[in-house]
Design an enzyme around this catalytic site. Structure first.
Site, PDB file in Angstrom:
ATOM      1  N   ASP A 174       0.862  -1.185   0.000  1.00  6.15           N
ATOM      2  CA  ASP A 174       0.000   0.000   0.000  1.00  6.15           C
ATOM      3  C   ASP A 174       0.898   1.233   0.000  1.00  6.15           C
ATOM      4  OD1 ASP A 174      -1.788  -2.066   0.472  1.00  6.15           O
ATOM      5  OD2 ASP A 174      -3.009  -0.898   1.871  1.00  6.15           O
ATOM      6  N   LYS A 242      -6.810   3.083  -3.417  1.00  7.11           N
ATOM      7  CA  LYS A 242      -7.273   3.078  -2.022  1.00  7.11           C
ATOM      8  C   LYS A 242      -7.520   4.513  -1.602  1.00  7.11           C
ATOM      9  CE  LYS A 242      -5.250   1.876   2.528  1.00  7.11           C
ATOM     10  NZ  LYS A 242      -4.180   1.153   3.210  1.00  7.11           N
ATOM     11  N   LYS A 278     -10.269   0.109  -2.661  1.00  6.80           N
ATOM     12  CA  LYS A 278     -10.245  -0.132  -1.216  1.00  6.80           C
ATOM     13  C   LYS A 278     -10.522   1.152  -0.445  1.00  6.80           C
ATOM     14  CE  LYS A 278      -7.128  -1.385   2.577  1.00  6.80           C
ATOM     15  NZ  LYS A 278      -5.787  -1.827   2.981  1.00  6.80           N
TER      16      LYS A 278
END
Lengths: 342, 290
Positions: A174, A242, A278
């Protein structure tokens, strides 16, 4: 002006209700878009603007859907299987990560029918113990990297940070984008960084780590910027986009997620490539989680309704999901005393 | 009551949850009548989800309220008494409507309710002396037991005594630091909601007392089986319901206060049983220093 012309003018401006604007056609082939900062800028600013009121209204409307009984039970299990169980605190310890991994595999020790979560999300130095603790359970290990959460460090450090996490066994990375560069219009820099981190995710044998790109929408100020950042990340090679780090308020919101879901939907129709989404941060209750599932189903369709393409970044959400699940199975309201603290 | 030519301004009786006055989540209401059968008002008919929300609010308020000093809790209870005294006429009128008592009797009942609050307020920093102890142990330790609040207490208020009875079940629960979810008298719920207005303006943190109106038989079982409720006072439950609730309450070992057999005289000396029913005992072993 005749009433007829007036009518046409009037209806001509109306977009489908709630649709925050659709990307119609691209004038430049995608490969050439990223050639220079100027072409990137031209492309990203050429994306249609987001109808802010429309996006807010549509998510508010979808949030009123009533999901009950068996549908709710199914939604809860789906949501549990989509959770990226997260601990990103300075005070994280080995013991805490091990405990969290145990919980990820068996969220409710008293009930083996509860599905395991999708992944655990930790800082890079805790990847190795997490990988060891999870073993062959099938729960993946995600690591934040690239100077999380601010990303204010050099590219060399970001790339090395990523390489070390990948070497330690992380299945997913991430990364955070450079919001400063993005907001000042230096799209090429953001693009290059994502591409560099992308190549650092490569692993011998082809089992590359998946790259999730954190846009930190709370710092992007407008929905238009969220749409641009989503496209920028997808063009640069993200596997997932995300919303947030969870360290900035506001974190994930429904309208922002709607804009991102539309971006991945449109990206697939343009390129055939599927990108995951996400939302992370601020999702605390089962009700919130179900709203996101409804939003996914209504925006991108059920293709995205699997842990492979949609994740919920959360920590306290899991306990609420378990409590709601217990309420459905036992018929009495559950209490937090009977579930582990994260 | 209304002068000719003036529109009546009627009060909307809502619930009192977490310091706010929401309507029932279900949107339901039921007609409340006076002792003579005349329509008085529509009261909210709380659902199990309102009960759940009330428990959440009570749980949230618990750390702050139980962590407040006993002195502070006593002061706040006394403040509730002050506010109640200021609304004496309003409560007296509601009691006349609800119970059909004389104006004089209604006034006495309100006075008794105010006095009851003052009486319990005084207990806040004395209950420790009554229930605590310095225990003699065979070792070099100070061994001290002190009472601690149980947690979130569900209270089914008595059907009779819409004000005095209500105060007499709420005050002993909260004075020691518990928070509570109260199901008001189904027959006469209006004084309970007016009491909510008193509580909201008397420094009592939101969520310490949550008042629900509606069907006791519908709400009590959900509270009895709720895993985040630590004790239940079944005073207002009919016998059969009380037995069922006590059975549900066993699931997480709730403390249960059974309903009294026979008629209760709320004007009588209340004793300390209602306070001590919702206390735990903490015992500390402290080495005697050299």
């Amino acid at each position: 002006m005749s009433p007829d012309v007036l009518l046409r003018l009037w209806f001509g401006t109306i977009r489908p209700v709630g649709d925050a604007g659709v990307v119609s056609t691209l004038t430049t082939p995608l490969a050439e878009v990223a050639a220079t900062n100027a072409t990137l800028r031209a492309f990203l600013h050429g994306l249609p603007g987001v109808d802010r009121v429309g996006a807010d209204q549509r998510t508010a409307m979808l949030g009123t859907r009533s999901i009950k009984t068996t549908a709710k039970a199914q939604a809860i299990d789906l949501a549990i299987s989509m959770v990226d169980l997260t601990t990103l605190e300075g005070a994280d310890t080995l013991g805490k990560v091990r405990a969290m991994c145990a919980k990820a595999v068996r969220p409710d020790p008293a009930d083996p029918s509860v599905p395991k979560v999708a992944a655990v999300c930790v800082y890079p130095d805790l990847v190795a113990p997490a990988v060891e603790a999870l073993g062959r359970s099938g729960v993946r290990v995600a690591s934040v990297a690239t100077g999380f959460p601010s990303g204010r460090t050099s590219l060399e450090v970001k790339v090395r940070d990523t390489e070390l996490a990948v070497a330690a066994g992380a299945h997913e990375i991430d990364m955070v984008i450079d919001r400063g560069a993005f907001l000042s219009g230096d799209y090429r820099k953001v693009f290059d960084e994502i591409a560099a981190v992308r190549s650092a995710c490569a692993r011998d044998g082809g089992d590359d780590a998946h790259l999730k790109v954190i846009l930190e929408t709370g710092e992007l100020a407008t929905y238009d910027n969220v749409r641009r950042a989503s496209w920028l990340a997808m063009l640069a090679g993200a596997d997932f986009i995300k919303t947030s780090t969870g360290k900035v308020a506001p974190a994930a919101t429904l309208p922002v997620t709607l804009v991102m879901l539309e971006a991945v939907r449109d990206f697939r129709s343009q390129t055939g490539r599927m990108i995951g989404v996400k939302p992370a941060g601020g999702i605390r209750t089962t009700k919130d989680a179900i709203k996101y599932l409804v939003l996914v189903n209504e925006t991108t369709g059920p293709d995205w309704l699997t842990p492979e393409w949609f994740r919920l970044g959360a920590s306290s959400l899991l306990n609420d999901l378990l409590m709601q699940r217990q309420k459905l199975t036992t018929g009495r309201y559950a209490g937090p005393d009977y579930f582990t603290l994260d | 009551m209304t002068e000719p030519g003036r529109l009546a301004v009627r009060k909307t009786y809502k619930l009192y949850i977490g310091g706010a006055f929401p309507r029932s989540e279900s949107g339901r209401s039921y007609a409340v009548t006076s002792s003579k059968g005349q329509f008085l008002a529509n009261a909210s008919r709380a659902s199990r989800k309102d009960a759940r929300d009330a428990v959440t609010a009570a749980r949230k308020a618990f750390p702050g309220w139980s962590g407040a000093t006993a002195y502070n809790r006593g002061q706040i209870l006394y403040r509730v008494a002050e506010m109640l005294e200021g609304r004496r006429a309003q409560f007296a009128a509601e009691l006349i409507d609800a119970d059909g008592v004389s104006a004089r009797k209604a006034g006495e009942l309100v006075d008794a309710a105010v006095d009851r609050l003052v009486w319990y307020a005084g207990w806040s920093d004395k209950i420790g002396a009554l229930r605590g102890a310095a225990n003699p142990v065979a070792g070099p330790y100070f061994n001290l037991s002190t009472p601690e609040p149980t947690g979130v207490v569900a209270v089914v208020a008595p059907p009779m005594g819409p004000l005095l009875g209500l105060i007499s079940v709420i005050a002993p629960v909260i004075v020691s630091g518990n928070t509570c979810v109260v199901v008001a008298s189904e027959r006469a719920p209006l004084p309970a909601i007016t009491l909510g207005e008193v509580l909201a303006t008397s420094d009592l943190p939101g969520g310490v007392v949550n008042l629900l109106t509606g069907r006791v038989a519908e709400l009590a079982p959900w509270l009895a089986s709720h895993m985040d409720v630590n004790a239940i006072d079944l005073t207002g439950c009919p016998e059969e319901l009380a037995v069922a609730c006590e059975r549900d309450a066993a699931e997480n070992l709730k403390r249960v206060l059974r309903p009294a057999t026979g008629k209760v005289d709320w004007l009588a000396d209340p004793g300390v049983e209602r306070m001590t029913a919702f206390l735990e005992t903490k015992t500390v072993w402290h080495p005697i220093g050299v």
